[in-house]
Design a protein around this motif. Structure first.
Motif, PDB file in Angstrom:
ATOM      1  N   GLY A 109       0.826  -1.212   0.000  1.00 52.80           N
ATOM      2  CA  GLY A 109       0.000   0.000   0.000  1.00 52.80           C
ATOM      3  C   GLY A 109       0.859   1.260   0.000  1.00 52.80           C
ATOM      4  N   GLY A 110       1.890   1.240   0.843  1.00 48.17           N
ATOM      5  CA  GLY A 110       2.797   2.391   0.927  1.00 48.17           C
ATOM      6  C   GLY A 110       3.505   2.617  -0.400  1.00 48.17           C
ATOM      7  N   ALA A 111       3.865   1.511  -1.080  1.00 47.70           N
ATOM      8  CA  ALA A 111       4.573   1.619  -2.352  1.00 47.70           C
ATOM      9  C   ALA A 111       3.653   2.242  -3.412  1.00 47.70           C
ATOM     10  N   LEU A 112       2.366   1.842  -3.395  1.00 42.75           N
ATOM     11  CA  LEU A 112       1.422   2.396  -4.370  1.00 42.75           C
ATOM     12  C   LEU A 112       1.167   3.876  -4.096  1.00 42.75           C
ATOM     13  N   GLU A 113       1.193   4.238  -2.811  1.00 43.61           N
ATOM     14  CA  GLU A 113       1.058   5.665  -2.462  1.00 43.61           C
ATOM     15  C   GLU A 113       2.223   6.473  -3.043  1.00 43.61           C
ATOM     16  N   LEU A 114       3.411   5.866  -2.993  1.00 45.53           N
ATOM     17  CA  LEU A 114       4.580   6.557  -3.539  1.00 45.53           C
ATOM     18  C   LEU A 114       4.421   6.793  -5.040  1.00 45.53           C
ATOM     19  N   LEU A 115       3.804   5.828  -5.709  1.00 47.63           N
ATOM     20  CA  LEU A 115       3.558   5.952  -7.147  1.00 47.63           C
ATOM     21  C   LEU A 115       2.661   7.173  -7.409  1.00 47.63           C
ATOM     22  N   GLU A 116       1.678   7.352  -6.537  1.00 47.73           N
ATOM     23  CA  GLU A 116       0.814   8.532  -6.632  1.00 47.73           C
ATOM     24  C   GLU A 116       1.615   9.792  -6.356  1.00 47.73           C
ATOM     25  N   ARG A 117       2.468   9.692  -5.328  1.00 52.30           N
ATOM     26  CA  ARG A 117       3.238  10.848  -4.871  1.00 52.30           C
ATOM     27  C   ARG A 117       4.150  11.392  -5.973  1.00 52.30           C
ATOM     28  N   VAL A 118       4.624  10.484  -6.865  1.00 53.45           N
ATOM     29  CA  VAL A 118       5.487  10.957  -7.962  1.00 53.45           C
ATOM     30  C   VAL A 118       4.660  11.240  -9.221  1.00 53.45           C
ATOM     31  N   GLY A 119       3.331  11.241  -9.081  1.00 50.46           N
ATOM     32  CA  GLY A 119       2.455  11.634 -10.191  1.00 50.46           C
ATOM     33  C   GLY A 119       2.265  10.570 -11.247  1.00 50.46           C
ATOM     34  N   LEU A 120       2.397   9.304 -10.865  1.00 52.02           N
ATOM     35  CA  LEU A 120       2.246   8.232 -11.861  1.00 52.02           C
ATOM     36  C   LEU A 120       0.965   7.424 -11.664  1.00 52.02           C
ATOM     37  N   GLU A 121       0.020   7.943 -10.881  1.00 50.57           N
ATOM     38  CA  GLU A 121      -1.173   7.125 -10.612  1.00 50.57           C
ATOM     39  C   GLU A 121      -1.924   6.777 -11.898  1.00 50.57           C
ATOM     40  N   ASP A 122      -2.003   7.746 -12.846  1.00 44.58           N
ATOM     41  CA  ASP A 122      -2.754   7.466 -14.079  1.00 44.58           C
ATOM     42  C   ASP A 122      -2.022   6.477 -14.980  1.00 44.58           C
ATOM     43  N   ALA A 123      -0.702   6.403 -14.835  1.00 41.95           N
ATOM     44  CA  ALA A 123       0.085   5.514 -15.702  1.00 41.95           C
ATOM     45  C   ALA A 123       0.442   4.207 -14.991  1.00 41.95           C
ATOM     46  N   ALA A 124      -0.091   4.000 -13.783  1.00 38.11           N
ATOM     47  CA  ALA A 124       0.331   2.854 -12.962  1.00 38.11           C
ATOM     48  C   ALA A 124       0.099   1.516 -13.656  1.00 38.11           C
TER      49      ALA A 124
END
Ligand code: ATP
Length: 301
Positions: A109-124
């Motif tokens: 969960g924390g790792a996925l939050e980091l993905l959001e934090r670097v602005g990659l949520e739409d490209a995840a």
């Protein structure tokens, strides 16, 4: 020294007869954001590689939170983002962070939050092969920060990033440092580092020629402060004469003063009353400070 995240004591590294790192010593404390600067070939990457345990030093000592670089306990607390990151093109961003989270025994969960934090949520859920260089770099940063490392080494982390992404990277670096991690980053982008790091290390030909906060380095360098005085129309000559200033153009007068003389000079400007419309004060930039220490070191060599 026991309180330090990284301790480097009189470390030397030679490649055949070439000395890449020459008797370098410093210690980094928890929560510090430190910029490592230096010309091409100054020894920055070599120093990083020794702190990571990828390269053996010839002389001196290095410890990461008291442990040998590359040892299990050092690796557990260390994160590294190389200048160019590569990931398997067929995996998605999400698969990659999940993989690294498992590898580091961290919460997905924390790792996925980091993905959001670097602005990659739409490209995840997109394959990394379709990512731009900047997106891969941001994924690299997310990957490096999984598991809340205590010592974060970033090699030119903003290369190839657009201005907003650069700002996001520095925000993330700030948050990580606020949580107590030490961030050591190398960069050639001096302007953006100025307000975003706590301490500057400058390497020149393998030697550490400066190590302090920017304000202290500015004072040590003794570089002048530049004042630009915008005058009332037609008052340029009078203002220049009153201030004993050198350079002037149609609307402004420029003068340099020492740090000790700043308040006195500003008072003199203020005493000119409505002859003056505005004043810009330019302290020496990190670029100026960097040039000063590098040039002094070159001359001494
Ligand atoms: N494996 C190696 N074998 C021989 N010489 C090397 C090796 N690695 C680095 N060097 C030399 O050591 C010196 C320091 O290199 P290093 O890569 O640490 O510099 P740098 O400060 O990271 O430079 P840049 O800003 O260009 O990345 C250079 O003269 C380089 O050519």
């Amino acid at each position: 020294m026991t309180n330090s995240t990284l301790t480097v004591q009189s470390v030397t590294k030679r490649f055949k007869s070439h000395i890449a790192v020459d008797r370098v010593s410093f210690a980094l404390r928890p929560g510090e954001r430190v910029a490592l600067l230096g010309h091409n070939g100054a020894g920055k990457t070599t120093l990083f590689k020794m702190a990571l345990g990828f390269l053996k030093r010839d002389e001196g000592d290095i410890a990461v939170m008291g442990a040998a670089p590359g040892s299990n306990s050092a690796r557990r607390v260390t994160a590294y983002l190389p200048e160019s990151v590569a990931f398997p093109a067929a995996l998605t961003g999400e698969e990659i962070v999940r993989f690294y989270a498992r590898l580091k025994g961290a919460n997905a969960g924390g790792a996925l939050e980091l993905l959001e934090r670097v602005g990659l949520e739409d490209a995840a859920r997109r394959r990394v092969g379709t990512y731009s260089k900047g997106m891969r770099q941001r994924l690299g940063l997310a990957q490096a920060l999984i598991g809340k490392p205590k010592f974060v080494l970033l090699d030119e982390p903003t290369t190839g990033l657009d201005p907003i992404s650069r700002q996001n990277v520095y925000e993330l670096i700030g948050e990580v440092a606020e949580q107590g991690a030490t961030v050591l980053l190398s960069s050639h982008a001096l302007t953006e580092l100025e307000a975003r790091t706590d301490r500057i290390l400058i390497l020149s030909k393998g030697q550490l020629v400066a190590d302090d906060e920017l304000g202290t380095l500015r004072a040590q360098a003794g570089l002048p402060i530049r004042l630009k005085v915008w005058t009332k129309p037609g008052a340029v000559r009078e203002v220049a004469e009153q201030l004993g200033a050198g350079k002037m153009n149609g609307t402004s007068v420029e003068l340099d003063c020492g740090l000790d003389d700043k308040v006195r000079t500003l008072s003199a400007i203020s005493a000119l009353g409505n002859l003056v419309e505005d004043v810009d004060v330019h302290a020496p930039s990190l670029d100026d400070v960097y040039r000063h220490f590098s040039n002094t070191a070159q001359k001494e060599a």
